[in-house]
Design an enzyme around this catalytic site. Structure first.
Site, PDB file in Angstrom:
ATOM      1  N   ASN A 121       0.842  -1.192   0.000  1.00  0.00           N
ATOM      2  CA  ASN A 121       0.000   0.000   0.000  1.00  0.00           C
ATOM      3  C   ASN A 121       0.873   1.237   0.000  1.00  0.00           C
ATOM      4  O   ASN A 121       1.944   1.226   0.603  1.00  0.00           O
ATOM      5  CB  ASN A 121      -0.834   0.046   1.286  1.00  0.00           C
ATOM      6  CG  ASN A 121      -2.049  -0.835   1.232  1.00  0.00           C
ATOM      7  OD1 ASN A 121      -2.368  -1.421   0.206  1.00  0.00           O
ATOM      8  ND2 ASN A 121      -2.736  -0.919   2.349  1.00  0.00           N
ATOM      9  N   ARG A 122       0.416   2.282  -0.609  1.00  0.00           N
ATOM     10  CA  ARG A 122       1.139   3.551  -0.511  1.00  0.00           C
ATOM     11  C   ARG A 122       1.061   4.052   0.920  1.00  0.00           C
ATOM     12  O   ARG A 122      -0.018   4.186   1.476  1.00  0.00           O
ATOM     13  CB  ARG A 122       0.495   4.604  -1.407  1.00  0.00           C
ATOM     14  CG  ARG A 122       0.882   4.476  -2.837  1.00  0.00           C
ATOM     15  CD  ARG A 122       0.172   5.509  -3.693  1.00  0.00           C
ATOM     16  NE  ARG A 122      -0.123   4.908  -4.975  1.00  0.00           N
ATOM     17  CZ  ARG A 122       0.761   4.842  -5.980  1.00  0.00           C
ATOM     18  NH1 ARG A 122       1.960   5.374  -5.857  1.00  0.00           N
ATOM     19  NH2 ARG A 122       0.443   4.255  -7.109  1.00  0.00           N
TER      20      ARG A 122
END
Lengths: 211, 211
Positions: B22-23
């Site tokens: 995930n960012r």
């Protein structure tokens, strides 16, 4: 001479939050860019997301996805004498991209992936690149034989193979130990810093005559 | 008081080279850890891979996967007064992990994913945590209503919602603009640095009485 070097991972997004990527610190590619520049060459570095500083005097294009890197390499090949593709490009990307963050569904989910464009494999056959072409092969087994296969399939002049299953020289490490595979011979470089390995590779790169 | 704070992304590997993630820069969680420590609290930070420096005086556990973060949180909850879970934990992980780097196959590939353990959702129901529980909701739409849903489902005392679709306050940015959702009211914090937002949240955290 004019060098084009790719580095770092690419990110292939599923949605604004999630993405598929490869382990790669970008250190080997940035070290190569710095070494080539140090030797007085013109250097363009095309890089996926990393936390490294661009070496002084090196031209720089930032990309995120394999497609963006493909486009940047294709567009910047004019006048390039040596291309060194070190980037750990993601081989597959999600078929669909969701503009909104995908909400959790059930216990299982199936993600459909498709191949990304093959940058190294397009250099000769699609882009018509005639300069010296150097690829990288990060493998966890049979490093030399995979590197030789890559050299032949992608019409490279040299492929640098390294064994990323070893924790002392693998992803994110500051040292490397590589095998240089040429069409007619092989050369082993002893374990050393990525900066020293880079200097050796740049030396080779300037004396290889492209096929 | 004793704080436990999670931060950063998790990485869910398919093989030694590839992973789903995930960012998340981890900045909000690290800022919260620094702010809590600055106010004289005992702070344990449990973090996925980031490039940030651990704030001075903060205890630190490094993890990589959602499962490792789940285990670390469960094992370290004893005596914790306030838990703030900011980590962008991957919701899904590959069902299978290959010890060797998977070689490219056809043009398409199907990746089977399964849910990772729900850390925030386990705090009350599985771990029996009785302290103040604060969650985060990074959304691209309907931020406040998603945050309220999370507050209720996961029995939190506060959920911090932010709109990651806005580039000025989204992933990797140094500023944030959040909505604090409580069981009986809502508070909007104006756009500010993550450090200032963190100070506000820590102030709230120390005065909330857990349900």
């Amino acid at each position: 001479m004019r060098f084009l070097i790719t580095a770092g991972p690419t990110r292939e997004p599923l949605d604004p939050a999630r993405y598929l990527t490869n382990r790669s610190s970008g250190r080997m590619g940035y070290a190569l860019a710095g070494a080539a520049r140090h030797d007085g060459h013109d250097v363009l570095l095309i890089s996926g997301p990393t936390t490294l500083d661009v070496p002084p005097g090196v031209d720089f294009i930032q990309v995120e996805t394999a497609q963006q890197m493909y486009d940047a390499v294709r567009d910047m090949l004019d006048g390039v004498d040596v291309a060194i593709l070190t980037a750990a490009v993601a081989d597959y990307r999600p078929v669909a991209y969701s503009e909104q963050k995908i909400k959790k569904q059930g216990e299982r989910m199936v993600l459909e992936l498709e191949r990304t464009p093959d940058i190294l494999g397009s250099m000769r056959s699609v882009f018509g690149f005639k300069g010296t072409l150097i690829g990288f092969a990060a493998e966890t087994q049979d490093v030399e034989s995979y590197a030789r296969g890559k050299l032949e399939r992608k019409q490279c002049d040299m492929v640098v193979g390294n064994d990323v299953s070893r924790s002392d020289i693998g992803f994110d490490s500051r040292e490397n130990e590589v095998v240089l595979v040429f069409p007619d011979h092989v050369e082993y470089l002893e374990k050393d810093t990525k900066e020293h390995i880079a200097m050796h590779i740049i030396e080779h790169a300037t004396i290889i005559r492209p096929k």
